[in-house]
Design an enzyme around this catalytic site. Structure first.
Site, mmCIF file in Angstrom:
data_model
loop_
_atom_site.group_PDB
_atom_site.id
_atom_site.type_symbol
_atom_site.label_atom_id
_atom_site.label_comp_id
_atom_site.label_asym_id
_atom_site.label_seq_id
_atom_site.Cartn_x
_atom_site.Cartn_y
_atom_site.Cartn_z
ATOM 1 N N ASP A 65 -16.326 5.436 -10.116
ATOM 2 C CA ASP A 65 -15.105 6.056 -9.906
ATOM 3 C C ASP A 65 -15.165 7.429 -9.148
ATOM 4 O OD1 ASP A 65 -12.078 6.102 -9.404
ATOM 5 O OD2 ASP A 65 -12.094 7.253 -11.365
ATOM 6 N N LYS A 66 -14.210 7.792 -8.476
ATOM 7 C CA LYS A 66 -14.235 9.119 -7.607
ATOM 8 C C LYS A 66 -13.424 10.298 -8.646
ATOM 9 C CE LYS A 66 -11.896 10.414 -4.263
ATOM 10 N NZ LYS A 66 -11.551 12.021 -4.742
ATOM 11 N N GLU A 76 1.287 16.740 -9.357
ATOM 12 C CA GLU A 76 2.656 17.404 -9.831
ATOM 13 C C GLU A 76 2.519 18.784 -10.328
ATOM 14 O OE1 GLU A 76 5.374 14.960 -11.891
ATOM 15 O OE2 GLU A 76 5.861 13.881 -10.075
ATOM 16 N N LYS A 96 8.043 12.877 -1.569
ATOM 17 C CA LYS A 96 6.758 13.057 -1.413
ATOM 18 C C LYS A 96 5.795 11.868 -1.548
ATOM 19 C CE LYS A 96 5.701 14.341 -6.148
ATOM 20 N NZ LYS A 96 5.524 15.462 -7.025
ATOM 21 N N THR A 141 -12.799 3.790 -4.926
ATOM 22 C CA THR A 141 -11.892 5.124 -5.181
ATOM 23 C C THR A 141 -10.720 4.435 -4.320
ATOM 24 O OG1 THR A 141 -11.200 7.062 -4.405
ATOM 25 C CG2 THR A 141 -12.541 6.147 -2.932
ATOM 26 N N ASP A 145 -8.550 6.543 -2.595
ATOM 27 C CA ASP A 145 -8.283 7.653 -1.680
ATOM 28 C C ASP A 145 -8.489 7.107 -0.198
ATOM 29 O OD1 ASP A 145 -7.686 9.414 -3.712
ATOM 30 O OD2 ASP A 145 -10.014 10.413 -3.395
ATOM 31 N N ARG A 150 -9.314 2.794 -0.727
ATOM 32 C CA ARG A 150 -8.193 2.093 -1.109
ATOM 33 C C ARG A 150 -8.290 0.939 -2.021
ATOM 34 N NH1 ARG A 150 -4.113 5.855 0.020
ATOM 35 N NH2 ARG A 150 -4.304 6.501 2.121
ATOM 36 N N LYS A 154 -11.864 -3.625 -8.136
ATOM 37 C CA LYS A 154 -13.188 -2.916 -8.697
ATOM 38 C C LYS A 154 -14.012 -3.887 -9.497
ATOM 39 C CE LYS A 154 -11.362 2.060 -8.507
ATOM 40 N NZ LYS A 154 -11.201 2.971 -9.470
#
Length: 1139
Positions: free
Chosen positions: A278-279, A513, A579, A698, A700, A795, A801
């Site tokens: 994982d990142k 957050e 957001k 990841t 991201d 993504r 995974k």
């Protein structure tokens, strides 16, 4: 023990978890663990809200908010759960933690749907709430936590699997030897039928060979190494002890050692071929730091401060140092003395950062307001909003809530939500998620003292105050005035807060957050107070601002955003603030033409987002939408129907959210840094040098993940980056075929392909097509990955995974290791051959599901390259040596059958045969398996390529049959040298057998000495113990025991054997001839084709020799010049300074 109410006495009693049943009503205090899956009926909070921590369940340390069943929030001050008479209909028990559907059926027939918003799962912990009460819906093994607990997992290493196959071959060899012995016995007996030979019966038994087979099985059963399994377990226990106590695997910052949770796969650490990582939180620190932001196209940088540079990884994050230009822009005025348009945008931007979240705010840590008897005590009116009046049934002595007979632990917890002070006679704050008064259940509870207002009426009452639509919502209905004296209350709180010097205590559901709220605090936009319906923001320049929360659209992984609908009290606008990820916000922006200024700002913002991604920052977009009050009221009514539905409820709610989160206006974006952990680049570089293929999985975006991959040295500038980003199955197939075709061309032209020059990048959408079994793309994709040294999957979901680990393990037949720190990594960790959990910021779920737990990613390097390498080599040598010594001893016993007519007789004492494995040869295998060192740790650390010895399985591959051949040769030498030496001499069979046992033991110990690379006192002691045990036992046994256990008389056997010189000649000559072929072959191999470890050792010796020559030559120079030499023993280098 959990307090549970008894229907007969209406009194709470304490029960064990195992005694809880469905339908029981239980009472829990702050910091207590939930013992079953319960529906929340009552909370100490007047709004019916409680907070739970689920780190023991899903690994998340952030607080989760739960709400009482719809319709009960208005009755929190009066409702008695013991009077609950409604019925429940719920789903059957399932393993899906985040899925729960059911309905509460009131006596009137009304059905109120319930979901996970009101469900407290077993293993979660009550936080920031004095007490909660609820009804058990799942208990015992039907709870979701128990259903997701698959029990202890048993993993077997590749070495153990190969060993089991060789044990089967040992059984086959034993059957073959016994069959030959049985056949020989049958033939030998036939030759002496009716010949009157002494000691042989005249009548021939045709079953003699059959019975001889089983006699030989008993005699030769030593060939089956049953003691090998016991020895391996003992060695693994010692290896686990060494790993746990190794200072190389200890992290002083967190004070955590490496923990072995699976004791049977320590050697698998030395055979890893693929690492899946994982990142976030694994390669990075999971410490979110506000680094950059862009507002209206203007970029503002926040470089690391000096305090941040020297801060430790586990220390609190230093405060954000404001950007000077941004501070100036926040206070910029135009020519009319009003704030400029850009200043207004900046102020609204930071207001959104402080508002759009679910952060819990408090001034001081929460204290449980339950006394030692389990009774909620009355607090002052100026304290928290969970004030209990004397008339409350919890305190009234005539009520059913009697004091507990046993004391309850009262412990502090993190801060509570600092709500607004409300008097009991005030109308309660009703959020849109509350039910109507008409839908409240009918029960025997005390009458309500507060008249409820329906959520729809609440929205209409707020909207009706706006001057632009008074005539639209005129219904002729009398509506209660919303929030009496709330403004004055907020001003009082704000005044008190401004007089305080300390910062409010913030608790967020995610580190992102918290970073955003802290950044807003740094610029003077302070989140002072929050409750479910109202939020107070303190602007350092403009004073306190109160907002009415109309709706909160929580974050979920499908939408990838969260929103909040607010109205500034005293204002007229209803605004949606949002957001979220750029992939969600950008498509939801309002359409505009290319010539407008807004279009230019969007283009500029997109360019800045690419810059943020290249820097490895986590990007969040901030947007807003001004809502029409009438349209919002209509939308809310429709949304209420979606929440009340039971069919496709989640999907309909998401679609309803999407109707509101559209036509947005972009305000700006933030870039949050998640720094790499210490020595992550060096660790990944070492793993790649060791030949291990590293995959980073990841969630991201691609640009961010690629930048982190370069920073972590997963990629380098010499690599060719292959990217697969397809939006259809055909596009993915064409891309894979194209890359494979190019590689095949290079194979033809160059003859080979350097794997170090390629890396693969793929996104989650493409993985969806590739991992689909019907697409037939999995095999080509895996073939492409074989030509890459590293793979980056962006993504990707937790399920993807786990499936990637599965296909690599099963299709490529590779040994896999998965490492992660969060609950989303659990499936991947459990699927891999070796699962490693990091004790990070996301709870202990990954650690609990892992086989090994480490403190930081950098520890993985020494765990694999040193401990894994040594453990594999030790157990491989242990198994080989065990097979060798057992086979040699069995073959020696078998050769004697040629001289005794296959009668099943042995030439040595039965006691020697019985305790051969147990006593005489037990120490050397333990010394090899626990303390043998093929190479020193420094060499293994400096030369990662040595790891290929275990990665390719060289320590045990194809060794079994060579061992059997070597054992056959050595047994022939041991037996027939003694036969020829005693040929023609008058010697007894027991004396001959004692000599055979002695020479056999000495030969095996000499063989053991050849296998030892690093001598220690333990190895010397193992030889001494083996020899000493044999001779001490032999002398004592042959001296004292003349007829023990019904065995033949062997008195003075060892004495007589050792009194002859030929005994010592046999013991000296036998090991030399037996081990001569092994020594010759090893010398020839090391000369012609030396292994990697031999090459590394030779290079080290040459380097040391050059250093010694250099030191000698400089020492012979004139003393007119001074020379200072420092020898670094750890790195085997000489550093010279000439002056």
């Amino acid at each position: 023990m959990t307090p549970t109410i008894l229907a007969e006495t209406e009194r709470y009693v304490k029960l064990r978890w195992q005694d809880l049943r469905v339908g029981d009503i239980i009472h829990l205090s702050n910091n207590e663990t939930v013992p079953a899956d319960i529906l929340l009926l009552k909370s100490s909070d007047l709004q019916g809200i409680c907070y739970i921590e689920t780190c023991d369940l899903d690994g998340e340390t952030s607080l989760k908010r739960r709400q009482v069943i719809r319709g009960f929030s208005e009755k929190q001050s009066t409702f008695a759960p013991s009077k609950f008479i409604s019925k429940l209909e719920i789903d059957s028990p399932t393993t899906k933690i985040y899925r729960f559907h059911g309905a509460v059926i009131h006596p009137s027939g009304e059905r109120v749907p319930v979901s996970t918003d009101s469900l407290l799962l077993r293993e979660s912990r009550i936080k920031n709430t004095s007490y909660v009460e609820g009804i058990v819906v799942y208990a015992g093994h039907e709870t979701k936590a128990m259903l997701n607990n698959s029990g202890p997992r048993y993993k077997r290493s590749q070495l153990e699997q190969k060993m089991n196959i060789d044990v089967v071959w040992c059984v086959i060899i034993l059957i073959l030897l016994c069959s030959v012995g049985a056949f020989g016995c049958q033939m030998w007996m036939r030759n002496y039928v009716n010949k009157n030979v002494p000691f042989i019966l005249d009548d021939f038994d045709p079953w003699e060979g059959f019975w001889m087979f089983f006699r030989l099985v008993i005699i030769l059963q030593i060939l089956i190494p049953l003691a090998l399994y016991v020895t391996i377990e003992c060695c693994k226990l010692i290896q686990v002890f060494n790993i746990h106590n190794s200072m190389d695997l200890y992290d002083p910052h967190s004070d955590k050692r490496t923990e072995c949770r699976a004791m049977n796969i320590t050697e698998e650490l030395g055979q890893i071929q693929y690492v899946f990582s994982d990142k976030t939180g694994t390669l990075t620190e999971n410490r979110m730091i506000f680094r950059r932001c862009t507002i209206a196209g203007v970029d503002y940088n926040h470089p690391p401060s000096e305090e941040e540079k020297i801060s430790l990884p586990h220390a609190p994050i230093p405060p954000v140092v404001p950007n000077t230009n941004l501070q100036i822009d926040l206070s910029q005025y135009d020519g009319n003395g009003r704030l400029s348009q850009h200043a207004q945008r900046c102020r609204e931007f930071f207001s959104v950062l402080a508002l759009c979240n679910t952060v819990v705010v408090s001034d001081s840590p929460h204290r449980d307001n339950m006394n030692a008897s389990g009774v909620i005590e009355v607090q002052e009116e100026s304290s928290v909003n969970t004030q209990i009046q004397p008339s409350d049934p919890l305190i009234n002595g005539s009520d059913s809530y009697l004091r507990l007979s046993e004391s309850r632990s009262v412990t502090p917890s993190p801060p509570p939500p600092h709500s607004l002070p409300l008097k009991p006679q005030h109308v309660p704050s009703l959020s849109p998620i509350s039910s109507s008064a008409e839908s409240s259940p009918e029960s025997d509870s005390p009458p309500m003292r507060i008249k409820a207002v329906t959520p729809t009426e609440r929205v209409k009452s707020i909207v009706s105050k706006l001057p632009m639509v008074p005539q639209i919502l005129a219904t002729g209905r009398s509506v209660k005035k919303f929030h009496i004296n709330t403004k004055q209350k907020f001003l009082q709180v704000a005044k008190k807060t401004r007089n305080k010097t300390h910062k409010p205590i913030y608790e967020a559901e995610s580190p992102d957050e918290l970073a955003l709220v802290n950044s807003a605090y740094a610029y003077g936009f302070i989140l002072e107070n929050r409750n479910p319906n109202t939020v107070l923001l303190n602007d350092s320049n403009g004073g306190p601002i109160e907002y009415d929360i109309l709706m909160v659209l929580p974050f979920d992984s499908n939408r990838k955003c969260m929103s909040i609908v607010v109205r500034k009290i005293g204002g007229h606008e209803v605004v949606l603030y949002t957001k979220g990820a750029d992939s969600t916000i950008m498509p939801a922006l309002a359409p505009i033409t290319m010539e407008t200024e807004e279009f230019k700002l969007r283009e500029l913002t997109e360019n800045q987002l690419e810059l943020y991604a290249r820097q490895g920052l986590r990007v969040l977009l901030i947007a807003k939408r001004i809502l029409n009050p009438v349209e919002f009221s209509e939308w809310y009514s429709q949304h209420q129907e979606c929440e009340m539905s039971s069919d496709r409820r989640e999907q309909r709610i998401r679609e309803s959210f999407g109707l509101l989160e559209r036509n947005l206006t972009l305000l700006g974006a933030t870039g949050i840094e998640d720094r790499l952990q210490e020595n992550v680049p060096e660790t990944i570089a070492s793993l790649l040098s060791a030949g291990v293929v590293v995959w980073v999985l990841t969630g991201d975006k691609t640009e961010t993940a690629i930048n982190v991959a370069f920073s972590a040295k997963l990629f380098n500038s010499q690599m060719e980056i292959l990217k697969i980003t397809a939006r259809s199955r055909d596009a993915a197939e064409n891309c894979i075929k194209f890359y494979l075709g190019e590689i095949e061309k290079q194979l033809v032209e160059l003859g080979e392909v350097n794997l170090r020059n390629r890396a693969l990048v793929i996104d989650g959408k493409t993985l969806t097509f590739i991992l689909d079994l019907k697409s037939n793309l999995t095999a080509p994709f895996l073939e492409l990955t074989r030509y890459c040294s590293s793979v980056l999957c962006c993504r990707s979901t937790p399920l993807q995974k786990a499936f990637l680990v599965k296909v690599v393990k099963e299709e490529l037949k590779m040994s896999t290791l998965a490492i992660g720190d969060g609950a989303n990594d659990v499936s991947m960790i459990q699927m891999a051959d070796v699962g490693v959990g990091i004790c990070g910021q996301e709870g202990m779920q990954a650690v609990m599901a892992s086989d090994f737990a480490i403190a930081k990613f950098k520890i993985l390097e020494k765990l694999l390259l040193i401990h894994g390498h040594l453990n594999y080599d030790r157990l491989a040598k242990l198994i080989i040596y065990f097979f060798y010594k057992n086979a040699t001893f069995v073959f020696v016993l078998f050769w004697f059958q040629l001289y005794c007519g296959f009668s099943g007789s042995v030439m040595m004492e039965q006691m020697y045969v019985m305790i051969y494995n147990f006593m005489f040869t037990a120490a050397p295998p333990l010394a090899i398996g626990a303390y043998e060192k093929r190479l020193h740790e420094n060499l293994l650390s400096k030369s990662p390529r040595l790891y290929r010895y275990g990665r390719l399985g060289k320590g045990y591959r194809n060794q079994f049959w060579w061992v059997m051949l070597d054992s056959l040769w050595q047994s022939l030498v041991i037996f027939f040298i003694a036969v020829k030496a005693y040929d023609g001499l008058d010697i007894g069979i027991w004396q001959f057998g004692a000599t055979i046992v002695s020479s056999c033991l000495v030969t095996m110990l000499c063989h053991f000495a050849l296998e030892v690379r690093t001598w220690t006192i333990i190895h010397v002691g193992a030889i001494a113990v083996s020899l000493g045990t044999f001779y001490i036992f032999a002398f004592i046994y042959n001296t004292i025991c003349t007829s023990c256990l019904g065995l033949p008389n062997t008195a003075k056997t060892i004495h007589d054997a050792m009194s002859c010189l030929i005994y010592y000649l046999i013991i000296f000559l036998t090991p030399v001839l037996a081990l001569l072929p092994r020594c010759f072959i090893r010398t020839l191999k090391n000369t012609l084709r030396p292994s990697d470890d031999i090459v590394v050792q030779m290079d080290m010796r040459r380097e040391n020799k050059r250093g010694e020559n250099l030191l000698t030559s400089w020492s012979s120079r004139s003393t007119s010049r001074s020379s200072i030499f420092r020898i670094n023993h750890d790195k085997n280098k000489i550093v010279s300074t000439i002056s």
